[in-house]
Write an enzyme that holds these catalytic residues in place. Structure first.
Site, PDB file in Angstrom:
ATOM      1  N   GLU A 320      19.206  25.674  58.938  1.00  0.00           N
ATOM      2  CA  GLU A 320      18.967  24.351  59.548  1.00  0.00           C
ATOM      3  C   GLU A 320      19.883  24.185  60.762  1.00  0.00           C
ATOM      4  O   GLU A 320      20.583  23.187  60.900  1.00  0.00           O
ATOM      5  CB  GLU A 320      19.213  23.259  58.507  1.00  0.00           C
ATOM      6  CG  GLU A 320      18.438  23.520  57.210  1.00  0.00           C
ATOM      7  CD  GLU A 320      18.703  22.533  56.077  1.00  0.00           C
ATOM      8  OE1 GLU A 320      19.663  21.762  56.183  1.00  0.00           O
ATOM      9  OE2 GLU A 320      17.930  22.535  55.103  1.00  0.00           O
ATOM     10  N   CYS A 416      18.208  13.793  51.628  1.00  0.00           N
ATOM     11  CA  CYS A 416      19.282  13.256  52.471  1.00  0.00           C
ATOM     12  C   CYS A 416      18.748  12.325  53.550  1.00  0.00           C
ATOM     13  O   CYS A 416      19.400  11.362  53.926  1.00  0.00           O
ATOM     14  CB  CYS A 416      20.080  14.391  53.101  1.00  0.00           C
ATOM     15  SG  CYS A 416      19.068  15.592  53.970  1.00  0.00           S
TER      16      CYS A 416
END
Lengths: 647, 647
Positions: A320, A416
């Site tokens: 990521e 998240c």
């Protein structure tokens, strides 16, 4: 309930209301496993837990109220903390007794789950009490505690809850005893930055100097020893690494060198931007110019070479992460919602160090495009990854694009992003102004009323605007009389034309660092700014190979995109040419009310066969309709593309 | 040594010589661990074994000559078999006593490693003798045995080795006892197709009907039960799946439905093309039209929608697989060398079913571009993955491109490609002709002398050509007298102009299925074909989004590319326009002697900043030099690109 800025904005008011009425209650149901939803994995990866959230149940088990095992990510706790933070902001905006009681009960539960010495992590309390702080590369312990402190500061600011104060203070003391450069303490930071932000916020809320000292320590210690996690991993009692995180490079964690020497944005994008936010925050709070200079290098590296036009960051799903300069692939990127939320944080903290409208321009770009694209217009579906180009067939059939969803799932295995966005949306008024000595800067054009104390004198403001659909912004200032006070109003970097009136007279204000400056008059003054809002084509730097020969459409702060539902399949076959003229109209029935942009474009003629000898392409005319990027994927699964071929 | 076609071609002669003098000895050193080289992993993946080859040592252990464990992939044996197959072809081409003795000793070793019942797999003999044939999804047992049979057939054809005959016959008997639809036998195929090809070749070499029956059986059983491997995996004694193969979808193995019902190319590209090759081969050998119709659907799906212009196939590294129609990304694709070798096999077998010059066109494209790009000009460095666009920085810093190498490694952890290419190069003369009843078809323009028996009469041919650099092909036919015989000479699909003379007189032959037909005259006839070899720009179907607004350059069968060493960095900034005219020159000092193509192009002007409002791009002129794709990456690490922006 204390508050000096009250949001009155139509655009953000709708989001705020969605978060209050849909997202917060919905998230609560998810966190407490009281809703039967399909939790989607954010990509094809067996490790991702996706059966349920279990976040509240984890706290109950740690508190001794329930029996069982921890379920979910090691950082599952943070979902609850981000929810609590959003609740705090929402209560400040609109008090709700029932919600306050629920939040108080969650605070009580957290307090029960906290260990007597202040330690707080349901995973380690339940599953591995002997491994506390011993595998910080992967554990996310301080990451979660940082989110608790952010929530704690917000909830304390709004409610003055003694319970939340006590948990937070115990937590800070626990960390202060364990971490530090002093002999007997431990010189190590968490693999995922966040505690630094939480500690700085707790210091800001309460003046607790231990918190500020710790925030500075966690920045100073980071990267001093790049092998710090490898050493912890050698412990025979090491708890294992099912997610494979330990194999990731040092840059993933930003531990490859001391943070002040890091002059490029590297590794996991959210971690990098949480680090940069904390660096800028601590630099401002401690007047540390060396640290701010480091922040500026990281900022330039992102803004000049590693940011998508939507304010998205993170060029690859692998880790990521940031990759390298000008690597901005539109269909395989990551562009996590959290990363753009974090870019908004970073920009705001940069403004606290130094006024420059570029910070506010980027803050606005991230906020109005990638950040809010993370939530569907119904407030109940969420993107983790925010592509600039999607073909639903590719998302299904190319495993390299399994992370690129064409519709927002109702929840995500790693959840998240939704609560991160919720806390941003519920506190967006905090991003409008920056106060510097005797000048108040208006960074964002968001309707609000506010009270400030400038050099000892109370100043009240009201901003009225139809932004981002209209470019007219009316600022009414009521200055109780300090003659040194002044107002700086951001001149957006994208503007073509802007005019101003002050009390109905045209004026041409001076600009400093990209802000139009208006000296304060005693009493009431009305400033009207009129920004052009003409749709414009943009190009990327020729080094961005993904965007070669393509243009993107922006109007004001908003990036626009084509969707299949309006423009048919194979958006790769659509071209604009130099004769394109755009017609913009506010359509109140479309996508909850947006300005759409229409134009005549071209569509390349269909052909058979895969390769043929070149002849200049044939085109047919096609009427095109662009919608704001943030509003895409609200009308079913379809193709989308931001960068369109330019003939 | 029997042989009816002798290669005399300059272009292929150089490759042949490289394989004979460099690659075969070099591979032997690698297989026998007698050279200290850096074995590179083909991508970032911990599972890939890369310390050494150990392939010969595995045989020694299985044969009881050495002690120790098997090392490497479960299919490590196949590297030895493919080497042996290349040696067989090379011996036929140029006899070498020392090499023959070495090969004989390897055959003896294989014979010793074979079990008394004919079973042959060093992995299972050494490590898991109780698990033979019980985990065929992952085991590659029949895959390896198939490669042995291909090698065995080639070696037997060339040397009449009794040892290789006996091993092969025992192996076929072993399989015939175990596999089949009959009661008591096992109705299952291997996860990786190949045994079918090997069995068909053994049948072709010896007429062994058991081999043909088994080849047909393994095709018929495939896909009848898509859960067949899942059932084997449920056995508590299942040996494990360290490579994670068991999680891959059914299509990866082409077991999602019966093979004759598979009308699209799916899953692992090499597996798919080995399956298609076997289907076409068995269809031709058994006159099975239904099976051939299935082959045609797969062919069309590949050629019309899933093939790169270089003849590369496999659009993703994930499962080394086909993805979906028109998904042809130039910088993340797989395009394994083996897959283009396999496409060459498939095309050749299609020609045996049905004459159509398209099969030969594609065969030539795969052969002259991606297949031979797999080997460096020094014969000692190899590509597994053959990209159409490379930025070395991206290969280093984008984990999603870790499989895309910018220079050929000296060997690979999974070493399937180099020996696969070696056996193709050493047998390329077998792809020149297809004989159909009384007509001999010339598919490829490769210099050779050949003897055929057409309808009972001996016909000798000689082809002389400077192809692919020159388009002049001289075919001298010496016909002993059958008046029904005729010659079909392929008219390449890419040609613009072609002229013919027969014995110095211009003629205009009829064409059938893309072949110019010349009726045989008794005695000697000389046919000269003159093909235009003008460099041409090509475009892709507008549905190929990766190639939108781009052109590729071809000259004759060769695809060309730009390299950084000739054209500077940032090849994404280079454009061609409609005024481009190409100059082609044979440069004997460049890349071992190639035709290069030069032209005036444009380079987009450098800019600062990441995004700006659109203005028509500014260009400067730049002289450009294209080289043949197969010869790229022979001058150090640099950028490369096939598809160039078209202004």
């Amino acid at each position: 309930m204390e508050k000096n800025i009250t949001l009155t904005d139509r655009f953000w008011g709708r989001y705020r209301e969605l978060v209050r009425t849909e997202m917060i209650p919905y998230q609560w149901k998810v966190l407490s496993d009281s809703i039967d939803i399909n939790i989607e994995k954010e990509r094809d990866d067996d490790y991702i837990p996706n059966e349920k959230s279990h976040a509240i149940e984890n706290f109950k088990i740690a508190a001794g109220r329930s029996k069982g095992h921890h379920y979910g990510w090691m950082f599952q706790d943070s979902d609850v903390y981000k929810w609590l933070e959003a609740v705090a902001y929402s209560l400040a905006d609109k008090y709700d007794e029932e919600l306050k009681n629920l939040a108080d009960s969650v605070v009580t539960l957290i307090g029960e789950a906290q260990e007597p010495d202040g330690y707080l992590s349901t995973f380690f309390t339940i599953e591995a009490p002997k491994r506390k702080f011993l595998q910080l590369g992967e554990s996310h312990e301080l990451y979660c505690m940082g989110h608790f402190l952010e929530a704690g500061a917000a909830y304390y600011n709004v409610t003055k809850s003694q319970a939340v104060f006590e948990i937070s203070e115990k937590l800070v003391n626990c960390l202060f005893e364990y971490f530090g450069f002093e002999e007997g303490k431990h010189a190590i930071a968490d693999g995922h930055e966040e505690i630094e932000i939480g500690l700085a916020k707790w210091y800001e809320a309460t003046g607790n100097m231990k918190a500020l000292t710790l925030a500075k320590f966690f920045l100073d210690v980071r990267g001093l020893d790049p092998l710090v996690y490898d050493k912890q991993r050698k412990d025979p009692a090491y708890h294992g690494d099912p997610s494979g995180m330990a194999r990731l490079p040092k840059k993933y964690y930003q531990i490859h060198k001391p943070v002040n020497e890091q002059d490029t944005a590297e590794g996991h994008a959210v971690r990098m931007l949480y680090l940069a936010t904390a660096m800028a925050d601590v630099a401002a709070k401690t007047g540390d110019n060396a640290r701010f200079e480091a922040c500026k290098k990281i900022w330039r590296n992102i803004v000049d070479t590693k940011m998508f036009i939507t304010g998205g960051v993170g060029s690859t799903v692998h880790g990521e992460s940031f990759t390298f300069e000008y690597d901005l692939p539109n269909d395989t990127m990551y562009c996590e919602t959290c990363a753009s939320v974090a870019l908004t944080f970073f920009a705001r903290k940069m403004l606290e160090n130094e006024i420059d409208s570029e910070y506010a321009d980027i803050m606005e770009t991230a906020l109005y495009n990638t950040a809010i694209a993370g939530m569907a217009l119904d407030g109940k579906h969420f993107f983790y990854v925010n592509p600039l180009e999607v073909n639903p067939v590719a998302s299904r059939l190319d495993p390299g694009k399994s992370h690129v969803k064409a519709v927002r799932p109702s929840w995500l295995g790693c959840a998240c992003c939704p609560p991160n966005l919720a806390r941003l949306v519920t506190s967006v008024e905090n991003y409008i102004y920056t106060k510097k000595e005797d000048r108040l800067y208006v960074n964002l054009f968001i309707g609000n009323t506010a009270e400030f104390n400038i050099c000892g004198n109370p100043v009240s403001l009201e901003i009225k605007t139809g932004y981002p659909w209209s470019g007219d912004v009316t600022i009414t200032v009521n200055n109780a009389g300090n003659s040194n006070a002044s107002l700086g109003v951001r001149v957006p970097g994208w503007h073509e034309e802007v005019t101003y009136t002050m009390d109905n007279s045209e004026i041409t204000p001076d600009t400093e660092k990209g802000y139009a400056v208006f000296e304060a008059k005693p009493g009431k003054t009305t400033i009207v700014m009129r920004l052009d809002m003409i749709p414009c084509k943009y190009t990327a730097n020729p080094k961005v190979s993904a965007d070669a020969g393509k243009v993107a459409i922006k109007r004001g702060p908003l990036v626009y995109c084509l969707e299949g539902v309006d423009n048919g399949e194979n958006l790769a076959g659509i071209y604009l040419d130099d004769s394109t003229s755009f017609v913009c109209s506010y359509e109140k029935e479309v996508l909850g009310g947006v300005c759409t942009i229409e134009c005549d474009g071209l569509r390349i003629k269909e052909e058979t066969g895969l390769y043929k000898k070149y002849t200049p392409a044939s085109f047919t005319k096609q009427h095109l309709k662009f919608i704001p990027y943030f509003a895409w994927a609200n009308r079913g699964e379809n193709e989308m593309r931001v960068w369109v071929n330019q003939k």
